[in-house]
Design a protein around this motif. Sequence first.
Motif, PDB file in Angstrom:
ATOM      1  N   ALA A   1      44.997  38.869  47.970  1.00 47.56           N
ATOM      2  CA  ALA A   1      45.955  37.774  47.805  1.00 47.56           C
ATOM      3  C   ALA A   1      45.413  36.674  46.898  1.00 47.56           C
ATOM      4  O   ALA A   1      46.114  36.175  46.008  1.00 47.56           O
ATOM      5  CB  ALA A   1      46.331  37.209  49.172  1.00 47.56           C
TER       6      ALA A   1
ATOM      7  N   TYR B   1      54.833  37.119  50.380  1.00 49.14           N
ATOM      8  CA  TYR B   1      54.026  38.195  49.818  1.00 49.14           C
ATOM      9  C   TYR B   1      53.060  38.818  50.825  1.00 49.14           C
ATOM     10  O   TYR B   1      52.525  39.905  50.570  1.00 49.14           O
ATOM     11  CB  TYR B   1      53.219  37.672  48.620  1.00 49.14           C
TER      12      TYR B   1
ATOM     13  N   ARG C   1      47.788  43.364  47.312  1.00 52.67           N
ATOM     14  CA  ARG C   1      49.060  43.352  46.572  1.00 52.67           C
ATOM     15  C   ARG C   1      48.995  44.354  45.424  1.00 52.67           C
ATOM     16  O   ARG C   1      48.163  45.245  45.416  1.00 52.67           O
ATOM     17  CB  ARG C   1      49.353  41.934  46.076  1.00 52.67           C
TER      18      ARG C   1
ATOM     19  N   GLU D   1      56.398  41.728  44.449  1.00 49.50           N
ATOM     20  CA  GLU D   1      55.203  42.206  45.134  1.00 49.50           C
ATOM     21  C   GLU D   1      53.940  41.463  44.730  1.00 49.50           C
ATOM     22  O   GLU D   1      52.901  41.609  45.374  1.00 49.50           O
ATOM     23  CB  GLU D   1      55.001  43.701  44.842  1.00 49.50           C
ATOM     24  N   SER D   2      54.010  40.684  43.664  1.00 48.96           N
ATOM     25  CA  SER D   2      52.804  40.062  43.120  1.00 48.96           C
ATOM     26  C   SER D   2      53.116  38.676  42.571  1.00 48.96           C
ATOM     27  O   SER D   2      54.083  38.510  41.815  1.00 48.96           O
ATOM     28  CB  SER D   2      52.211  40.939  42.012  1.00 48.96           C
TER      29      SER D   2
ATOM     30  N   ASP E   1      45.149  37.878  43.185  1.00 46.97           N
ATOM     31  CA  ASP E   1      46.490  37.940  42.598  1.00 46.97           C
ATOM     32  C   ASP E   1      46.967  36.535  42.228  1.00 46.97           C
ATOM     33  O   ASP E   1      47.513  36.305  41.145  1.00 46.97           O
ATOM     34  CB  ASP E   1      47.438  38.599  43.597  1.00 46.97           C
TER      35      ASP E   1
END
Length: 369
Positions: free
Chosen positions: A320, A309, A314, A160-161, A323
């Motif tokens: 985005a 992703y 996130r 997820e990241s 991250d």
Amino acid sequence: MKRSARTRIACWFVALAVACAMVPGAGVASAAGDGPLLPVVLVHGFTSGPEVWEAGRDGGLYADLIRHGYRPGVTLFRLDYANDADADPWSLAGRLGQLVDEAARHSPDGRVDIVSFSSGSLVAREYVERLAPAQRTFCVAGVAALAGALLSPLDHLASESVAAHMAQHLLLADIAVPLLLLGFRAPVGALAVPIRLVAAFGRARRLRRALAILARPTVAVPLYAVVLLGWHVGPAFEAALRHPLVHALQHQAFVVASALVWWPLIEPHRRRARGELWKLAYLFAARFFGMALAMAIAAARTPLYADAYGAGDRAFGLDALADQRLGAALMFTTDVVVLAVGMTALFFLAARAGDRPGEATGPRSRRTV
């Protein structure tokens, strides 16, 4: 445990087994080849005596070693406890240590080979376990880093990241691998690896030659750079996120490449690494590619890996780009810390070697099979 995590753990241990197998294989003495012999200490079993090494055809192993150039009291030693009725591995380990210390004074680089017979192996194992208590700490820390990467919530967050994914790779390749190589430093590695694996690896000369070539500084760094940069190319990185087997292959590639690039620095086939100043430039070259990649990711103005992703928020509520930049910061910070710690350790080893007139810091020829 998720299937993807099990797959990655299995592949990780395959890579680790290859690295561990190199430890005992690299330090087996041979009478063939150039360079001085490494001293050998023979340890007999509880129900026999030192004469057991002379049993057999043509005077046994003892006579065979002498024929190949070993000299009693210089490069050939025998522990004798045949007359000690109350002998046990714990008390004999101290006596073995004294004999090993005596043999080490005749060694070109401090290395000594121990050959044990029957229950004499218990004495050798007890001696080795006393020898390196710090190595247990390194092993535990390495396994903890491995568990944190593959068994903690970080494994789920990695899907997820970008930052979590980068943190997982850093734990595996930049933290777990060097810690485990330090933990399996000789002679511990020779006892930790199953004997059948050691024997099979010893017979696989082509494999050993190939690994020796890959672990050369001039080969390991370019290979590490190719693996690191190649897996961070968009299609390869996103394929690893979508397919568990590809993700496992990615982790395995990072682990093997990291083990090869750390090998010349840590030298786990030796009791202690040599303080050679060329390693400073080597360490910087190895970390340079990670720092360059981190700066490139941080400088990107559009989200990378958006197909996997997404371009929205996130984990941890980060957008985005934030991250992505957090992941780059983790990479860069880890490389800087590893570089600082590594350089400090190398300067310390070089200074310690300089304080010991008999300990050279230049390259030595090694007698291996």
